[in-house]
Design a protein around this motif. Sequence first.
Motif, PDB file in Angstrom:
ATOM      1  N   VAL A 107       0.853  -1.195   0.000  1.00 11.41           N
ATOM      2  CA  VAL A 107       0.000   0.000   0.000  1.00 11.41           C
ATOM      3  C   VAL A 107       0.886   1.241   0.000  1.00 11.41           C
ATOM      4  O   VAL A 107       1.625   1.467   0.962  1.00 11.41           O
ATOM      5  N   PRO A 108       0.856   2.034  -1.061  1.00 14.58           N
ATOM      6  CA  PRO A 108       1.712   3.220  -1.112  1.00 14.58           C
ATOM      7  C   PRO A 108       1.396   4.195   0.019  1.00 14.58           C
ATOM      8  O   PRO A 108       0.230   4.372   0.389  1.00 14.58           O
ATOM      9  N   SER A 109       2.427   4.799   0.538  1.00 12.22           N
ATOM     10  CA  SER A 109       2.248   5.830   1.567  1.00 12.22           C
ATOM     11  C   SER A 109       2.245   7.200   0.894  1.00 12.22           C
ATOM     12  O   SER A 109       2.306   7.303  -0.337  1.00 12.22           O
ATOM     13  N   ASP A 110       2.202   8.242   1.711  1.00  8.63           N
ATOM     14  CA  ASP A 110       2.265   9.592   1.156  1.00  8.63           C
ATOM     15  C   ASP A 110       3.675   9.977   0.737  1.00  8.63           C
ATOM     16  O   ASP A 110       3.878  11.017   0.107  1.00  8.63           O
ATOM     17  N   ASP A 111       4.658   9.128   1.090  1.00  7.53           N
ATOM     18  CA  ASP A 111       6.067   9.441   0.813  1.00  7.53           C
ATOM     19  C   ASP A 111       6.643   8.396  -0.138  1.00  7.53           C
ATOM     20  O   ASP A 111       7.008   7.296   0.289  1.00  7.53           O
ATOM     21  N   PRO A 112       6.756   8.703  -1.439  1.00  4.91           N
ATOM     22  CA  PRO A 112       7.298   7.723  -2.396  1.00  4.91           C
ATOM     23  C   PRO A 112       8.719   7.294  -2.064  1.00  4.91           C
ATOM     24  O   PRO A 112       9.102   6.155  -2.353  1.00  4.91           O
ATOM     25  N   LEU A 113       9.515   8.174  -1.454  1.00  3.06           N
ATOM     26  CA  LEU A 113      10.891   7.812  -1.131  1.00  3.06           C
ATOM     27  C   LEU A 113      10.938   6.793   0.000  1.00  3.06           C
ATOM     28  O   LEU A 113      11.771   5.878  -0.009  1.00  3.06           O
ATOM     29  N   GLU A 114      10.053   6.933   0.963  1.00  6.27           N
ATOM     30  CA  GLU A 114       9.976   5.939   2.032  1.00  6.27           C
ATOM     31  C   GLU A 114       9.500   4.603   1.472  1.00  6.27           C
ATOM     32  O   GLU A 114       9.956   3.539   1.895  1.00  6.27           O
ATOM     33  N   ASP A 115       8.608   4.643   0.491  1.00  8.47           N
ATOM     34  CA  ASP A 115       8.155   3.406  -0.152  1.00  8.47           C
ATOM     35  C   ASP A 115       9.315   2.698  -0.844  1.00  8.47           C
ATOM     36  O   ASP A 115       9.404   1.468  -0.826  1.00  8.47           O
ATOM     37  N   LEU A 116      10.203   3.464  -1.473  1.00  9.14           N
ATOM     38  CA  LEU A 116      11.376   2.864  -2.119  1.00  9.14           C
ATOM     39  C   LEU A 116      12.274   2.193  -1.082  1.00  9.14           C
ATOM     40  O   LEU A 116      12.817   1.108  -1.325  1.00  9.14           O
TER      41      LEU A 116
END
Length: 263
Positions: free
Chosen positions: A95-104
């Motif tokens: 589930v993607p979060s609001d922070d794409p960099l944290e998802d990476l």
Amino acid sequence: MTLSLSTSTNFRYHRQMSSSERRSGADDQRRHILAEAVKLLGDVGPSGMSTRAVATAAGVQTPTLYRLFGDKDALLDAVATFGFESYLAEKRAFVPSDDPLEDLRRGWETHVEFGLANPAIYTLMYANLGPERHPAAVIENRAILRGMLDRANAQGLLRVPVDAAIIAIEASTTGAVLHLLAQPEHKRNAHTIRPLRDIVLDALTDPAAPRPANPIADRARSLLAIITPADNTDPLTTTGFTAVEAALLREWLTRIETAHSPQ
């Protein structure tokens, strides 16, 4: 005549059912072979994954393997993908979060953790990749990574093109995991390669970059401005909306604007 037609129809019906049952039986046999092959892979590693060994483990004849899988490379790719399925299921449910960099970062950790927990499957997946050999699981995993990077790129967070970022992340994660798997088991610690994760992602991304306005948020904001009551006049109710409908529409537009605005 009626009896003859009924008999013929029933014969055709049963023949079709038999064909369906044969396909179902072949699928069951295929899954059985793959499950036994994954167990064998864990016991003997990729070097022991001959077609004869797989056939013996599954209790079938070697020609059966070729009939179901085509050739040895296709069999090994199917085994790797079958073993990789739990990882892919987790990535699909990501589930993607609001922070794409944290998802990476989360995606990196998930990849490394799976590789260290499943060394035989991971080695089979990645140690022998080539221009003509990319198992389906590798291709799907790349597509998931691309989706993460596309989100980051849409927010202006990538310093490089998406394709270049994919190459850098795949090369660093795969190389790091294979390097750890070449070490004695007690030295395989994911924490030792975390600095590499940070170096690579820091080089590829720019957290401080201004995030571009989202066109969906912009349009919702513009429409809200048009339909906002002014001078005791509601432009919605004057065109036939009820007060409840007007309030609901403005609430929906506000939610759309908030959801698509940069955080």
